[in-house]
Design a protein around this motif. Sequence first.
Motif, mmCIF file in Angstrom:
data_model
loop_
_atom_site.group_PDB
_atom_site.id
_atom_site.type_symbol
_atom_site.label_atom_id
_atom_site.label_comp_id
_atom_site.label_asym_id
_atom_site.label_seq_id
_atom_site.Cartn_x
_atom_site.Cartn_y
_atom_site.Cartn_z
ATOM 1 N N ILE A 1 0.857 -1.188 0.000
ATOM 2 C CA ILE A 1 0.000 0.000 0.000
ATOM 3 C C ILE A 1 0.898 1.244 0.000
ATOM 4 N N LYS A 2 0.894 1.975 -1.094
ATOM 5 C CA LYS A 2 1.724 3.175 -1.237
ATOM 6 C C LYS A 2 0.835 4.407 -1.110
ATOM 7 N N LEU A 3 0.809 4.974 0.081
ATOM 8 C CA LEU A 3 -0.057 6.111 0.352
ATOM 9 C C LEU A 3 0.689 7.426 0.142
ATOM 10 N N SER A 4 -0.076 8.474 -0.112
ATOM 11 C CA SER A 4 0.531 9.805 -0.170
ATOM 12 C C SER A 4 0.917 10.207 1.247
ATOM 13 N N THR A 5 1.695 11.284 1.360
ATOM 14 C CA THR A 5 2.158 11.710 2.681
ATOM 15 C C THR A 5 0.979 11.894 3.628
ATOM 16 N N PRO A 6 1.082 11.356 4.838
ATOM 17 C CA PRO A 6 -0.018 11.529 5.794
ATOM 18 C C PRO A 6 -0.109 12.949 6.335
ATOM 19 N N ASN A 7 0.909 13.760 6.030
ATOM 20 C CA ASN A 7 0.967 15.129 6.530
ATOM 21 C C ASN A 7 0.114 16.028 5.659
#
Length: 806
Positions: free
Chosen positions: A363-369
Amino acid sequence: MAIKLKFGNSGPANSFKNRFLRGLLITVLAILFIGTCVFGICYFRYQSIVDDRIAAGPLFANSAQVYAAPREIRPGQHLTVSFIAQELRSAGYNTNPQMGSFTLSGNSIQIKPGPQSYHSADSATITTGQSSDGDTSTGYGPVVQSITAANGAPLAAYQLEPQLITALSQDKDRSKRRLVTYDEIPPHMVQAVLAIEDRRFFEHGGINYVRIAKCAVEDTLSHHKECGGSTLTMQLARGFFLSPEKKFTRKVAEIMITLQLEARFNKKQIFEMYANQINIGQRGSFGINGFGEAAQAYFGKDIHQLDLAESALIAGMIQRPNYFNPYHHPDRAMERRNLVLDSMVETDAITASEAERAKAEPIKLSTPNIDASEAPYFVDLVHDQLTQRVGDQELGHDALRIYTSLDPELQRAASEAVDVGMKNIDDMVNKQHKKGDTNITYPQVALVALNPHTGQILALVGGRNYGNSQLNHATSKRPTGSIFKPFVYAAAFNTSLNGNSLGGNGTFTALTRLNDVETTFSFDGKEYTPGNYKDEYHGSVTAIYALAHSLNNATISLAQQVGFENVAALGRASGITDARGTPSVAIGTYSATPIDMAGAYTVFANNGVHLKPWILASVRNANGDVVADFAPEAKQVMDPRSAYLTQSLLEGVMNFGYGVTARQHGFTAPAAGKTGTSHDAWFAGYSSNLICIVWVGNDDYTDVKLSGALAAAPIWTEFMNRAIKLPQYSDMHSFSPPEGVHTVRVDKSTWLPADDSCTDDYTIAFLDGTVPGSTCSHMGNDAPQTLIQKILGIGEHKSQPDQPTQ
């Protein structure tokens, strides 16, 4: 002969039976009649509800879209044409002809903006030094060799189509959505949703009666209302028109509205509405509504860019968005995603081998920030300014496109620098308290970065965590502390340039002697006795030393010679509107916002011209027509020579004063800056192409008990070290003096111009005609110390502080 037929028994029992059957029949007919009437009444009642909702306007508000500043491409930058193509593709080129198109050919890319483009007809061809192969994640690699216009003329720069940052949230529920059409949704996204939520969607009439009956039995037996028998249409009906509370009457209403929707819209239209309405979780303080917003929030992609595994993950979250949130529960999210993939195999949407390949994907998510990716404090400020300038009513119309000043890459650098810096600050705060103490106040933060020559705010972080607090500290007024002091010295230079002597001491220069002793200043019938840091006093010092070491009494004594009101007037002209002509103005007791201070420092970095910080460039409608354009505000408030002379002092702060912290943390590019410490910690600094202001303080105004050098300067340095690695800011260079100013090497020990025998020196700027006549090896009357003073160490000045503290 008549024949008489007789059937059955005509006794009392048979008569009762006949009456019972007739009564039963009448009852059934009555029930059917009443049911039909009730159904009709309910149907038409909810028809009016649906009518009213549709008549009120579009089912979804066309939220205004917020765009970043266009990326400027210049010859000499390290960028691949593949990276440029990726940027254009993200902006809609080649997928939306109205936006524009591009053509790749070897190491060149031809760009043709469409009629809805921000740039309209400005076509260009960009050529790099090698083929398009390279690092497309950063774009760094070959050098841009040339940029040519459509007519073949060379261009010094070219701006790409601005990138979409986010949509303005809907004020009522702080939700965001990116509207998509059915045709824009990838087929595997549709198939994933149907496989896990409603396999017979395209076949049934909106209601799965068998499934509803089964769920009713299950809920009755378990005494819980957890079984999900709703079709997509029923979920849509519930989401649009009904409360989430589970009641029998609500289920009836849901069915009636479902029938209305099925009668009015075809299946693709219903799925499209569902795709834009469904909630897919929370990001910070914003609700994620619809597949389009979910694609961006979780993967940083447009919906058409989602692959099979990503589509399955979003589809799996529909049932319980928070429970399956991949940021908080990655194992659950992956398990659910794989279940969706298995369901797709069962419905023959994909093959087993395709499912296995998708399951193998991490799972390659975008930055959680969220501060790094969507700049929420910045976007809130955009909304506030638009409301003031355009009006709330206008914002809700025509899907406005709002073009801003933000640089997404620099915003990411700012947010990451704040994250790193605040962790270090939290560690320092913890050390101030006993172990186990729970009554600890952790400071807040703000960072503002802008272009010193245009005033555009390139990055803005208004707090340490937007999800926890939406208070924008970048727009909150706080006492400025010592970062105001440069305006005292600038006012002194201005006074000298106007032909006025300072207290009979002649022309003010960096080597003018100032008195740093404990002093009581009288003003307006009142006495004011300031102190220096740690109550340390240095006697007679040079102006450059006084500012480098942030000496309060020396600075106030200079302000008294200049005139307190003259100092305050320069501050007000530079955007520090609260400044007043009192002794304490010299050491920053009056308040300003971090944005104000970023604008104030443009006067030093921009030849004396004050640029009001701005975030709005243009507002366009959906067709690309201009609704409003916004022009920056600029005003000459200081002689360019005064600005440069003050800047030279600020370079001294960085190189041998309290700003040396930045040098110790690895930032070596030419820069000017100033620390500030009161109850808050500040650092204001800039290079040839970036101004950055950092503030750290407590919301309750208690003393943060950390100096600007220890708290704010490291964040500034972390940010600038990241910024200089970006192609657009990598060319930080030395400052160039204006006509009438020259730089001179000055010996660190004698504060006299250096010659070949004195190699330990600083570079300091002087107004023509004000350079001391002697040199370090030929000391004359200009020497700041006599030979006996040097031998005895009287009036000796340190070249840099033992420990940076302010």
